[in-house]
Design an enzyme around this catalytic site. Structure first.
Site, PDB file in Angstrom:
ATOM      1  N   LYS A   1      46.346  34.129  51.195  1.00  0.00           N
ATOM      2  CA  LYS A   1      45.826  35.167  50.428  1.00  0.00           C
ATOM      3  C   LYS A   1      46.553  36.037  49.469  1.00  0.00           C
ATOM      4  O   LYS A   1      46.246  36.721  48.579  1.00  0.00           O
ATOM      5  CB  LYS A   1      45.191  36.359  51.661  1.00  0.00           C
TER       6      LYS A   1
ATOM      7  N   ASN B   1      50.658  42.608  45.951  1.00  0.00           N
ATOM      8  CA  ASN B   1      50.292  41.287  45.121  1.00  0.00           C
ATOM      9  C   ASN B   1      49.311  41.646  44.155  1.00  0.00           C
ATOM     10  O   ASN B   1      49.447  40.995  43.091  1.00  0.00           O
ATOM     11  CB  ASN B   1      49.710  40.470  46.225  1.00  0.00           C
TER      12      ASN B   1
ATOM     13  N   THR C   1      42.932  42.451  49.878  1.00  0.00           N
ATOM     14  CA  THR C   1      43.858  42.434  49.068  1.00  0.00           C
ATOM     15  C   THR C   1      43.738  42.268  47.729  1.00  0.00           C
ATOM     16  O   THR C   1      44.656  42.488  46.728  1.00  0.00           O
ATOM     17  CB  THR C   1      44.878  41.160  49.756  1.00  0.00           C
TER      18      THR C   1
END
Length: 381
Positions: free
Chosen positions: A223, A288, A280
């Site tokens: 992910k 990220n 995320t």
């Protein structure tokens, strides 16, 4: 009420209650890692009534936490529970512990395991709360721990969990996964997964139990890479359609890799996979996503985060995930695209244009079809 005794318990509710199992919580939990997520998990365990030891390498940081009840370097917004003992002494951290959460950066995992080996009695369950695949070996982090610390049940705790929100007590859910032995199947309430879930449960933190740590670990590792891809395309000026496509197809890449390693596809659709991926890929709170956005805007890597040396898990994971996928023959085109941009110096726009111009495929696995894409030589503009 037609002769019904209104004071009698609901027979359906009573039957359901009787089927519920009662797991024994762990009394003492050690959290290895004083970063933001380790500190947040220490707060979760303390709120659940556990005796918590929070360990970090830096004596000055543990002393600051002890003196102020605040982690000044990582979570200064949160006052820490008095039940949390901060220490830089592994003997003190692990003495009498009943369960260990490892929350140190994944590249340091072998060193951490070697350091705690003399202090940790056999049989103590270990839950990995860091994410990744070991670079070079292609091993899952649970496999690394099993090599370095044989004789311990090894599992993972993962889910859509930003550290600050978790530490502040915002309602949060996560998955706790351990392999289930034959003995665990006979008495599931006393399995490490069940006992740790009960140990961490509170009004704000809701764990779910899984017997598929492989699926959970793969979701956590991949992910981060997909989030960088989403950030890159967002930074390049694209919007919701693009991100939704990357999240959905990224979930499929997670499924294929998990299944190839013995995990289950349905695990990837849960909290530790699709849940964590969605979070995320949807917030600049994620390092990220933030890195991807900056790169998508044309910021040079060394200038991202205002030049600060910020560790971004997906940047490291892009190498280990792609290496593993190539080794076992799993196609992961989104992860490949991120790897190519980050580690091979490829042009971002050209790379993602090529990603969109790949041969047309069927989505259900029951169809096997690949068609030439008419815009193979064109670029996304």
């Amino acid at each position: 009420m037609d002769g019904q005794n209104i004071d009698s318990p609901d027979p359906v509710a009573a039957s359901t209650f009787e089927k519920q199992l009662h797991a024994v919580p762990y009394g003492v939990i050690t959290v290895l890692g004083m970063g933001s997520w380790g500190t947040a998990l220490a707060m979760v365990a303390a709120r659940a009534g556990r005796d918590v030891r929070l360990w970090g390498r830096r004596a000055a940081l543990s002393e600051a936490i002890t003196g102020t009840r605040i982690n000044p370097d990582y979570l200064p917004q949160v006052a820490l529970d008095e039940a949390i003992l901060a220490t830089s002494d592994l003997t003190e951290a692990l003495s009498g512990t009943e369960a260990v959460l490892i929350v140190t950066p994944s590249p340091t995992l072998r060193d951490v395991c070697a350091a705690i080996r003399p202090h940790l009695p056999t049989g103590i369950p270990i839950a990995l709360c860091c994410k990744g695949i070991e670079r070079g070996t292609g091993l899952l982090l649970s496999e690394v721990v099993s090599e370095e610390l044989p004789g311990h049940p090894v599992g993972a705790l993962s889910g859509p969990t930003f550290a600050l929100e978790t530490a502040l007590g915002h309602p949060t859910a996560a998955t706790i996964a351990f392999p289930f032995t034959y003995k665990n199947r006979l008495d599931p309430a006393q399995s490490p997964a069940a006992r740790l879930a009960v140990s961490m449960s509170s009004a704000a933190f809701r764990p779910y139990i899984s017997d598929d740590p492989v699926g959970v670990e793969i979701g956590g590792a991949v992910k981060n890479v997909i989030a960088i891809a989403c950030g890159m395309m967002t930074g390049a000026g694209f919007a919701e359609n693009t991100r939704a496509a990357l999240i959905t197809r990224g979930t499929d890449e997670m499924k294929f890799l998990a299944e190839a390693l013995g995990g289950r596809r349905e695990t990837v659709t849960g909290l530790s996979g699709a849940g964590d991926l969605t979070l995320t890929c949807s917030s600049m709170t994620s390092r990220n996503m933030s890195l991807g956005v900056q790169l998508g805007k044309g910021v040079a890597r060394e200038e991202c985060f205002d030049g600060r040396p910020v560790v971004v898990e997906g940047e490291v994971n892009a190498v280990s995930v792609v290496d593993l996928a190539r080794r076992i023959g799993v196609q992961m085109p989104i992860c490949e695209a991120v790897h190519t941009v980050l580690h091979e110096g490829a042009d971002l726009v050209t790379t993602f244009s090529d990603l969109w111009a790949r041969p047309i495929e069927s989505e259900p696995r029951t169809l096997t079809m690949e068609l030439f894409h008419p815009t193979t030589t064109t670029q996304v503009s």
